[in-house]
Design a protein around this motif. Sequence first.
Motif, short mmCIF file in Angstrom:
data_model
loop_
_atom_site.label_atom_id
_atom_site.label_comp_id
_atom_site.label_asym_id
_atom_site.label_seq_id
_atom_site.Cartn_x
_atom_site.Cartn_y
_atom_site.Cartn_z
N PRO A 87 1.25 -25.24 11.47
CA PRO A 87 0.54 -24.73 12.64
C PRO A 87 0.88 -25.50 13.92
CG PRO A 87 -0.91 -26.14 11.37
CD PRO A 87 0.38 -26.04 10.59
N ASN A 88 0.52 -24.92 15.03
CA ASN A 88 0.68 -25.60 16.31
C ASN A 88 -0.19 -26.86 16.34
OD1 ASN A 88 1.79 -25.64 18.99
ND2 ASN A 88 -0.23 -25.09 19.77
N LYS A 89 0.29 -27.87 17.02
CA LYS A 89 -0.40 -29.16 17.17
C LYS A 89 -0.60 -29.86 15.82
CE LYS A 89 -2.74 -27.97 21.48
NZ LYS A 89 -1.74 -28.71 22.28
N CYS A 90 0.35 -29.65 14.93
CA CYS A 90 0.29 -30.29 13.61
C CYS A 90 0.89 -31.69 13.70
CB CYS A 90 1.09 -29.47 12.60
SG CYS A 90 1.06 -30.13 10.91
N THR A 91 0.26 -32.63 12.99
CA THR A 91 0.80 -33.98 12.85
C THR A 91 1.53 -34.07 11.51
OG1 THR A 91 -0.95 -35.02 14.16
CG2 THR A 91 0.23 -36.42 12.61
N ILE A 92 2.80 -34.44 11.56
CA ILE A 92 3.62 -34.58 10.35
C ILE A 92 3.76 -36.05 10.01
CG2 ILE A 92 5.89 -34.19 9.32
CD1 ILE A 92 6.21 -31.76 11.10
N LEU A 93 3.38 -36.44 8.80
CA LEU A 93 3.55 -37.80 8.31
C LEU A 93 4.63 -37.79 7.24
CD1 LEU A 93 2.86 -40.78 8.05
CD2 LEU A 93 0.92 -40.16 6.58
N ASP A 94 5.77 -38.39 7.56
CA ASP A 94 6.94 -38.40 6.67
C ASP A 94 6.92 -39.71 5.88
OD1 ASP A 94 9.36 -38.07 5.43
OD2 ASP A 94 10.53 -37.88 7.27
N LEU A 95 6.56 -39.63 4.60
CA LEU A 95 6.39 -40.80 3.75
C LEU A 95 7.74 -41.28 3.23
CD1 LEU A 95 3.33 -39.44 1.74
CD2 LEU A 95 3.27 -41.11 3.61
N GLY A 96 8.16 -42.47 3.67
CA GLY A 96 9.47 -42.98 3.29
C GLY A 96 10.56 -42.21 4.01
N CYS A 97 10.52 -42.23 5.35
CA CYS A 97 11.40 -41.37 6.14
C CYS A 97 12.86 -41.77 6.04
CB CYS A 97 10.96 -41.37 7.60
SG CYS A 97 11.07 -42.98 8.43
N GLY A 98 13.16 -43.03 5.66
CA GLY A 98 14.54 -43.46 5.53
C GLY A 98 15.31 -43.25 6.82
N ASP A 99 16.50 -42.66 6.71
CA ASP A 99 17.31 -42.44 7.91
C ASP A 99 17.04 -41.06 8.52
OD1 ASP A 99 18.56 -40.75 6.14
OD2 ASP A 99 20.49 -41.76 6.18
N LEU A 126 11.21 -52.32 9.52
CA LEU A 126 11.01 -52.12 10.95
C LEU A 126 12.32 -51.78 11.64
CD1 LEU A 126 9.34 -52.24 13.54
CD2 LEU A 126 9.68 -54.73 13.57
N LYS A 127 13.39 -52.46 11.24
CA LYS A 127 14.70 -52.22 11.85
C LYS A 127 15.13 -50.78 11.64
CE LYS A 127 19.52 -53.81 11.59
NZ LYS A 127 20.45 -54.76 10.91
N ALA A 128 14.97 -50.26 10.43
CA ALA A 128 15.39 -48.89 10.14
C ALA A 128 14.52 -47.88 10.87
CB ALA A 128 15.33 -48.64 8.62
N VAL A 129 13.21 -48.08 10.85
CA VAL A 129 12.32 -47.14 11.51
C VAL A 129 12.60 -47.10 13.01
CG1 VAL A 129 9.91 -46.64 12.10
CG2 VAL A 129 10.49 -47.34 9.78
N GLN A 130 12.76 -48.28 13.61
CA GLN A 130 13.02 -48.35 15.05
C GLN A 130 14.29 -47.57 15.42
OE1 GLN A 130 11.23 -50.74 17.55
NE2 GLN A 130 12.06 -49.02 18.71
N GLY A 131 15.37 -47.83 14.71
CA GLY A 131 16.63 -47.18 15.03
C GLY A 131 16.58 -45.68 14.82
N ASN A 132 15.96 -45.24 13.74
CA ASN A 132 15.93 -43.81 13.44
C ASN A 132 15.03 -43.04 14.39
OD1 ASN A 132 17.71 -44.06 11.22
ND2 ASN A 132 16.04 -44.74 9.92
N ILE A 133 13.89 -43.61 14.74
CA ILE A 133 13.00 -42.94 15.69
C ILE A 133 13.63 -42.89 17.08
CG2 ILE A 133 10.77 -43.07 16.87
CD1 ILE A 133 10.62 -42.02 14.01
N ASP A 134 14.29 -43.96 17.49
CA ASP A 134 14.97 -43.94 18.78
C ASP A 134 16.03 -42.83 18.80
OD1 ASP A 134 13.43 -46.00 19.68
OD2 ASP A 134 14.97 -47.55 19.44
N GLY A 135 16.73 -42.65 17.66
CA GLY A 135 17.72 -41.59 17.57
C GLY A 135 17.09 -40.21 17.70
N LEU A 136 15.96 -39.99 17.05
CA LEU A 136 15.27 -38.70 17.14
C LEU A 136 14.78 -38.44 18.56
CD1 LEU A 136 13.10 -38.53 13.88
CD2 LEU A 136 15.13 -37.17 14.43
N ARG A 137 14.28 -39.47 19.21
CA ARG A 137 13.78 -39.29 20.58
C ARG A 137 14.89 -38.89 21.54
NH1 ARG A 137 9.16 -43.69 22.23
NH2 ARG A 137 7.52 -42.89 20.85
N ALA A 138 16.10 -39.31 21.22
CA ALA A 138 17.22 -38.98 22.10
C ALA A 138 17.65 -37.53 21.95
CB ALA A 138 18.40 -39.90 21.79
N THR A 139 17.36 -36.91 20.80
CA THR A 139 17.84 -35.55 20.53
C THR A 139 16.72 -34.51 20.44
OG1 THR A 139 17.82 -36.02 18.14
CG2 THR A 139 19.89 -36.37 19.33
N HIS A 140 15.49 -34.95 20.24
CA HIS A 140 14.36 -34.03 20.08
C HIS A 140 13.36 -34.30 21.21
CE1 HIS A 140 16.29 -33.88 16.19
NE2 HIS A 140 15.56 -32.84 15.86
#
Length: 343
Positions: A87-99, A126-140
């Motif tokens: 649905p709209n305004k849904c919060t997605i929690l990705d458990l063990g998001c990896g890359d 922390l290193k993996a989460v930081q890098g992967n989220i920064d990558g998503l923010r650049a494209t999404h």
Amino acid sequence: MADSITHSESVIDIGGSKTKRRLQRSIAAKIIGFDSEGRHFLPDIFFSDDDGLQIWRDINRLPDYYQTRDEIETLEKYGAELESFIPNKCTILDLGCGDVRKTKPLLDRLETSGKDIFYFGLDLSLKAVQGNIDGLRATHKNIQCTGLWGTFEDGLEWAKGIEGPMLYLSLGSIFANDRLPRAIRYLQPWHDALRPDDLMLIGVDCLQDPELVWKSYHDTAGVFERFIRNAFAYSNRVVGVEWFRDEDWDIRGELELNPVAHHFVLRAVRDVDGGESGISFKKDDEITCYGGYKQTPSLVRQQFQAVSLTEIACWPSPSGKICECSRPLTRLWYLLSFSNGRN
């Protein structure tokens, strides 16, 4: 929820900084302790340090490691159907998001859907989460992407404070990765946290081909063995004592049938004395770790029924090897959809 989403950093510490301290208080008991079958074991949490997750990136690109490839293909093929449940305004929690490689087909589709979506990727590095989220923010740009640093249990507690509908993503056979009684006990708290509008998408590896399962864990380059040994080396850093030395341990795989299950076993080739850590083993003592339980659809449905999850949809992987689920989107390697049974 707005305060979390507009957090000044791209990653929120929900308990990750406390993980090492927690392990230091209990590691001897956890390694020297026994699992339900009376064997020493190393908990899975030790496989998710920075080095471990980097090795894992190599593993899920190996030609015989089918699981990640099938997960990606499933979300690519059935993404439109899955997106219709979110649905709209849904919060997605990705458990063990990896890359976030396997989640990306779904995020790409949501990016163009016009829905307001809040994505939180949870992992222990922390290193993996930081890098992967920064990558998503650049494209999404339409999806608000934030990282969560902590354990699954930290994520469960964090989710209780979120308002509005939630989608829990479990794309790595997490909730069905044990014998049925223990799998039920592990899933129960997550069911209890679900509200009528919440969903879970759970992936479950149902492959019952012993040869293909064995090859997926035993690559010729020894990447998987390096992954296993790194987890034990990480336990040295947590304890502060080098109780584990490579030369003291042989490693092998064991395969069970009906249903198929695989785990790694380390055997001491000499007496092991961990000194101040209190960890010690005799020659020929064994430690099991990293179990992979390949469930049948019947066993998976027994698990979901036991915790009152209702299937909404089921999607088989395009390869026919595994399956995934939706609402709680639970996955078999059918994409199954489940509701929490309290509507």
